[in-house]
Design a protein around this motif. Structure first.
Motif, mmCIF file in Angstrom:
data_model
loop_
_atom_site.group_PDB
_atom_site.id
_atom_site.type_symbol
_atom_site.label_atom_id
_atom_site.label_comp_id
_atom_site.label_asym_id
_atom_site.label_seq_id
_atom_site.Cartn_x
_atom_site.Cartn_y
_atom_site.Cartn_z
ATOM 1 N N PRO A 86 0.806 -1.238 0.000
ATOM 2 C CA PRO A 86 0.000 0.000 0.000
ATOM 3 C C PRO A 86 0.839 1.288 0.000
ATOM 4 O O PRO A 86 0.477 2.251 -0.675
ATOM 5 C CB PRO A 86 -0.827 -0.125 1.284
ATOM 6 N N ALA A 87 1.966 1.300 0.728
ATOM 7 C CA ALA A 87 2.774 2.527 0.769
ATOM 8 C C ALA A 87 3.367 2.817 -0.605
ATOM 9 O O ALA A 87 3.522 3.980 -0.985
ATOM 10 C CB ALA A 87 3.878 2.400 1.810
ATOM 11 N N ALA A 88 3.696 1.769 -1.366
ATOM 12 C CA ALA A 88 4.220 1.973 -2.721
ATOM 13 C C ALA A 88 3.121 2.511 -3.627
ATOM 14 O O ALA A 88 3.349 3.424 -4.431
ATOM 15 C CB ALA A 88 4.771 0.659 -3.276
ATOM 16 N N GLU A 89 1.927 1.968 -3.468
ATOM 17 C CA GLU A 89 0.816 2.455 -4.283
ATOM 18 C C GLU A 89 0.550 3.922 -3.994
ATOM 19 O O GLU A 89 0.345 4.723 -4.906
ATOM 20 C CB GLU A 89 -0.445 1.615 -4.011
ATOM 21 N N SER A 90 0.584 4.289 -2.725
ATOM 22 C CA SER A 90 0.263 5.690 -2.416
ATOM 23 C C SER A 90 1.404 6.624 -2.827
ATOM 24 O O SER A 90 1.156 7.717 -3.337
ATOM 25 C CB SER A 90 -0.157 5.853 -0.949
ATOM 26 N N LEU A 91 2.652 6.188 -2.674
ATOM 27 C CA LEU A 91 3.763 7.043 -3.138
ATOM 28 C C LEU A 91 3.692 7.228 -4.663
ATOM 29 O O LEU A 91 3.881 8.326 -5.177
ATOM 30 C CB LEU A 91 5.114 6.441 -2.724
ATOM 31 N N ALA A 92 3.365 6.143 -5.364
ATOM 32 C CA ALA A 92 3.241 6.228 -6.825
ATOM 33 C C ALA A 92 2.122 7.194 -7.202
ATOM 34 O O ALA A 92 2.287 8.066 -8.064
ATOM 35 C CB ALA A 92 2.973 4.846 -7.410
ATOM 36 N N GLU A 93 0.996 7.062 -6.516
ATOM 37 C CA GLU A 93 -0.151 7.925 -6.826
ATOM 38 C C GLU A 93 0.200 9.400 -6.616
ATOM 39 O O GLU A 93 -0.186 10.272 -7.387
ATOM 40 C CB GLU A 93 -1.331 7.525 -5.930
ATOM 41 N N ARG A 94 0.980 9.670 -5.574
ATOM 42 C CA ARG A 94 1.339 11.069 -5.291
ATOM 43 C C ARG A 94 2.332 11.588 -6.328
ATOM 44 O O ARG A 94 2.257 12.747 -6.744
ATOM 45 C CB ARG A 94 1.927 11.166 -3.882
ATOM 46 N N LEU A 95 3.281 10.746 -6.732
ATOM 47 C CA LEU A 95 4.230 11.173 -7.777
ATOM 48 C C LEU A 95 3.471 11.455 -9.075
ATOM 49 O O LEU A 95 3.752 12.435 -9.772
ATOM 50 C CB LEU A 95 5.308 10.108 -7.996
ATOM 51 N N VAL A 96 2.496 10.599 -9.366
ATOM 52 C CA VAL A 96 1.676 10.782 -10.569
ATOM 53 C C VAL A 96 0.897 12.097 -10.473
ATOM 54 O O VAL A 96 0.874 12.889 -11.412
ATOM 55 C CB VAL A 96 0.719 9.574 -10.745
ATOM 56 N N LYS A 97 0.277 12.316 -9.325
ATOM 57 C CA LYS A 97 -0.555 13.505 -9.153
ATOM 58 C C LYS A 97 0.250 14.792 -9.373
ATOM 59 O O LYS A 97 -0.270 15.785 -9.887
ATOM 60 C CB LYS A 97 -1.158 13.493 -7.742
ATOM 61 N N HIS A 98 1.521 14.777 -8.986
ATOM 62 C CA HIS A 98 2.306 16.008 -9.054
ATOM 63 C C HIS A 98 3.244 16.049 -10.257
ATOM 64 O O HIS A 98 4.202 16.828 -10.272
ATOM 65 C CB HIS A 98 3.089 16.193 -7.755
ATOM 66 N N SER A 99 3.004 15.199 -11.258
ATOM 67 C CA SER A 99 3.899 15.196 -12.417
ATOM 68 C C SER A 99 3.118 14.918 -13.694
ATOM 69 O O SER A 99 1.900 14.746 -13.674
ATOM 70 C CB SER A 99 4.979 14.116 -12.245
ATOM 71 N N PHE A 100 3.836 14.823 -14.790
ATOM 72 C CA PHE A 100 3.258 14.470 -16.099
ATOM 73 C C PHE A 100 2.817 13.002 -16.148
ATOM 74 O O PHE A 100 2.116 12.593 -17.063
ATOM 75 C CB PHE A 100 4.336 14.661 -17.184
ATOM 76 N N ALA A 101 3.290 12.204 -15.192
ATOM 77 C CA ALA A 101 3.264 10.740 -15.361
ATOM 78 C C ALA A 101 1.915 10.122 -15.020
ATOM 79 O O ALA A 101 1.083 10.734 -14.345
ATOM 80 C CB ALA A 101 4.341 10.102 -14.493
ATOM 81 N N ASP A 102 1.721 8.901 -15.517
ATOM 82 C CA ASP A 102 0.521 8.124 -15.210
ATOM 83 C C ASP A 102 0.831 6.889 -14.380
ATOM 84 O O ASP A 102 -0.062 6.324 -13.768
ATOM 85 C CB ASP A 102 -0.173 7.680 -16.506
ATOM 86 N N SER A 103 2.092 6.432 -14.421
ATOM 87 C CA SER A 103 2.430 5.265 -13.617
ATOM 88 C C SER A 103 3.920 5.223 -13.291
ATOM 89 O O SER A 103 4.732 5.922 -13.927
ATOM 90 C CB SER A 103 1.978 3.968 -14.294
ATOM 91 N N VAL A 104 4.257 4.396 -12.302
ATOM 92 C CA VAL A 104 5.589 4.425 -11.683
ATOM 93 C C VAL A 104 6.108 3.000 -11.473
ATOM 94 O O VAL A 104 5.333 2.099 -11.149
ATOM 95 C CB VAL A 104 5.503 5.122 -10.292
ATOM 96 N N LYS A 272 1.106 6.946 -19.680
ATOM 97 C CA LYS A 272 0.257 5.752 -19.713
ATOM 98 C C LYS A 272 0.733 4.770 -20.781
ATOM 99 O O LYS A 272 0.849 3.566 -20.535
ATOM 100 C CB LYS A 272 -1.188 6.180 -20.003
ATOM 101 N N GLU A 273 1.037 5.304 -21.969
ATOM 102 C CA GLU A 273 1.401 4.446 -23.098
ATOM 103 C C GLU A 273 2.707 3.695 -22.802
ATOM 104 O O GLU A 273 2.814 2.495 -23.048
ATOM 105 C CB GLU A 273 1.591 5.277 -24.387
ATOM 106 N N VAL A 274 3.702 4.429 -22.302
ATOM 107 C CA VAL A 274 5.010 3.804 -22.073
ATOM 108 C C VAL A 274 4.925 2.805 -20.921
ATOM 109 O O VAL A 274 5.329 1.646 -21.044
ATOM 110 C CB VAL A 274 6.100 4.866 -21.808
ATOM 111 N N GLY A 275 4.364 3.239 -19.798
ATOM 112 C CA GLY A 275 4.250 2.352 -18.641
ATOM 113 C C GLY A 275 3.384 1.146 -18.955
ATOM 114 O O GLY A 275 3.655 0.030 -18.490
ATOM 115 N N GLY A 276 2.353 1.376 -19.763
ATOM 116 C CA GLY A 276 1.408 0.312 -20.093
ATOM 117 C C GLY A 276 2.042 -0.843 -20.850
ATOM 118 O O GLY A 276 1.537 -1.968 -20.833
ATOM 119 N N SER A 277 3.177 -0.565 -21.511
ATOM 120 C CA SER A 277 3.830 -1.644 -22.269
ATOM 121 C C SER A 277 4.615 -2.588 -21.351
ATOM 122 O O SER A 277 5.001 -3.681 -21.758
ATOM 123 C CB SER A 277 4.759 -1.049 -23.332
#
Ligand code: PLP
Length: 404
Positions: A86-104, A272-277
């Motif tokens: 869960p801590a990884a999921e929430s850190l990823a979500e926060r990095l996503v929220k504050h950046s261009f990114a969709d996944s980590v 999304k596209e890059v991470g999704g691969s």
């Protein structure tokens, strides 16, 4: 039994048991640190303007970070990515929220975060039916880590020699040379990797013009753009990410150094596209994003996102920059110029930068070095103003001593 173990641990010649790939000063060992200060075994105290190379972003023993680590240590250290964290999921979500990114993707170091991004770039093109696009372009004076692929990406001959056969699928272009870049990009090019502010190669922020031309070129030619923000990211330049000074986004970004405040963690952020691969089986890491690392990463994010943290980095950075420029004028026989963004500052020297760094250390100020004969200043992001003044006065005193 206990005494024997203690004796074994305290062995005086233990240092010879390490690879000789580093050469730390013989007689200096730090025992603890508080804030921007480090304390040595022999009773010395040092102002730490190196921060473990931009790692201890909130200084040493920050109570909030210490608590986050201790609380998590009492609960659960590690479970592996075979289970949800869960801590990884929430850190990823926060990095996503504050950046261009969709996944980590989480790794343990900068080089691993960069490697993940290099793989994702190739993985994306393969998954999009362009398996020919495998080549990645890097720039002169770059640094992306010390693994085989990251050394090849930076193309530094002295790092490659004896270790990297061939080019490993990387091409090199001179930093700042857009014409050469345009020629180098062809239909085998998968991506372009760069540091928005070069670190090891000399503190050099990219120009707006060069970066926007690169972004445009990537869009026109179907090439992915990869920012290595392992050093310049995580608030170091006064924005959460250095590229936010430029208003242009990458497709892939690597983070590490400051993200764990001293606890090893790296992250690769993607669209999304890059991470999704990067589907099941394409990549992985045993330790990457484990409960301990991501608990601390979340605590670092809490401090970074607190009101005023980043504004103060800009203010302190411009103060330090201005004062260093004043020193440069006063000591122009020794100092050439001052470079950088926020609290990532390089002072180009006219004497060997190693000599100046050594003299500063003798006066209890720790600094780094960088390419282009620079002394590199990377104080903690929460450095106090009086500490900045103290560092400047040590700098001044040290240069006066050299003059005499
Ligand atoms: C330090 C650094 C790396 C490598 O990070 P490690 O954690 O040492 O593997 C990669 N890129 C940049 C820009 C760095 O400064």
């Amino acid at each position: 039994m206990k005494d024997k173990i203690a004796e074994e641990r305290a062995s005086l010649n233990a240092r010879q048991s390490l690879w000789p790939n580093y050469s730390p000063p013989e007689d200096l060992v730090f025992t603890h640190g508080i804030g921007s200060e480090l304390f040595s075994e022999d009773g010395g105290s040092y102002l730490d303007f190196l921060s473990g190379i931009a790692v201890t972003s909130f200084g040493h023993s920050h109570p909030y970070l210490n608590n986050a680590l201790k609380n998590q240590a009492d609960k659960l250290w590690h479970v592996s990515n075979l289970f949800r964290i869960p801590a990884a999921e929430s850190l990823a979500e926060r990095l996503v929220k504050h950046s261009f990114a969709d996944s980590v993707f989480f790794a343990n170091s900068g080089a691993e975060a960069v490697e993940a991004g290099l793989k994702a770039i190739r993985g994306y093109h393969a998954a999009s039916g362009n398996p020919k696009r495998t080549r990645i372009i890097g720039f002169s004076d770059s640094f992306h880590g010390r693994t085989i692929a990251t050394v090849a990406a930076a193309g530094n001959k002295s790092h490659m020699q004896n270790f990297v056969p061939g080019d490993q699928g990387f091409d090199q272009v001179e930093w700042g040379n857009y014409e050469a870049l345009e020629i180098a990009v062809d239909d085998c090019t998968a991506g372009i990797i760069l540091e928005p502010v070069q670190g090891e190669g000399g503190i050099r922020p990219i120009t707006h013009e060069f970066l926007s031309s690169i972004r445009k070129l990537c869009d026109e030619r179907g090439v992915l753009l990869f920012f290595d923000e392992v050093q310049c990211g995580i608030g170091r330049t006064g924005h959460l990410f250095a590229h936010q000074h430029y208003g242009l986004n990458p497709d892939v970004m690597a983070l590490a150094k400051g993200l764990g405040g001293g606890f090893p963690i790296g992250a690769c952020l993607t669209t999304k596209e890059v991470g999704g691969s990067m589907v099941v089986g394409t990549h992985g890491s045993t330790f990457g994003g484990n409960p301990l690392a991501t608990a601390v990463g979340n605590a670092v994010m809490d401090l970074l996102l607190e009101d005023g943290t980043l504004t103060k980095v800009i203010e302190k950075g411009s103060y330090l920059n201005k004062e260093l420029k004043r020193l440069q004028l006063r000591h122009h026989d020794f100092l050439d110029s001052v470079h950088g963004l926020g609290l990532m500052i390089g002072v180009k020297c006219k004497i060997p930068c190693a000599d100046l760094a050594f003299s500063l250390r003798n006066n209890n100020l720790l600094v780094g070095q960088s390419g282009a004969n620079m002394v590199r200043l990377l104080p903690p992001l929460n450095v106090a103003e009086p500490e900045l003044e103290k560092a400047i006065s040590i700098f001044d005193k040290t240069l006066n001593e050299i003059t005499r």
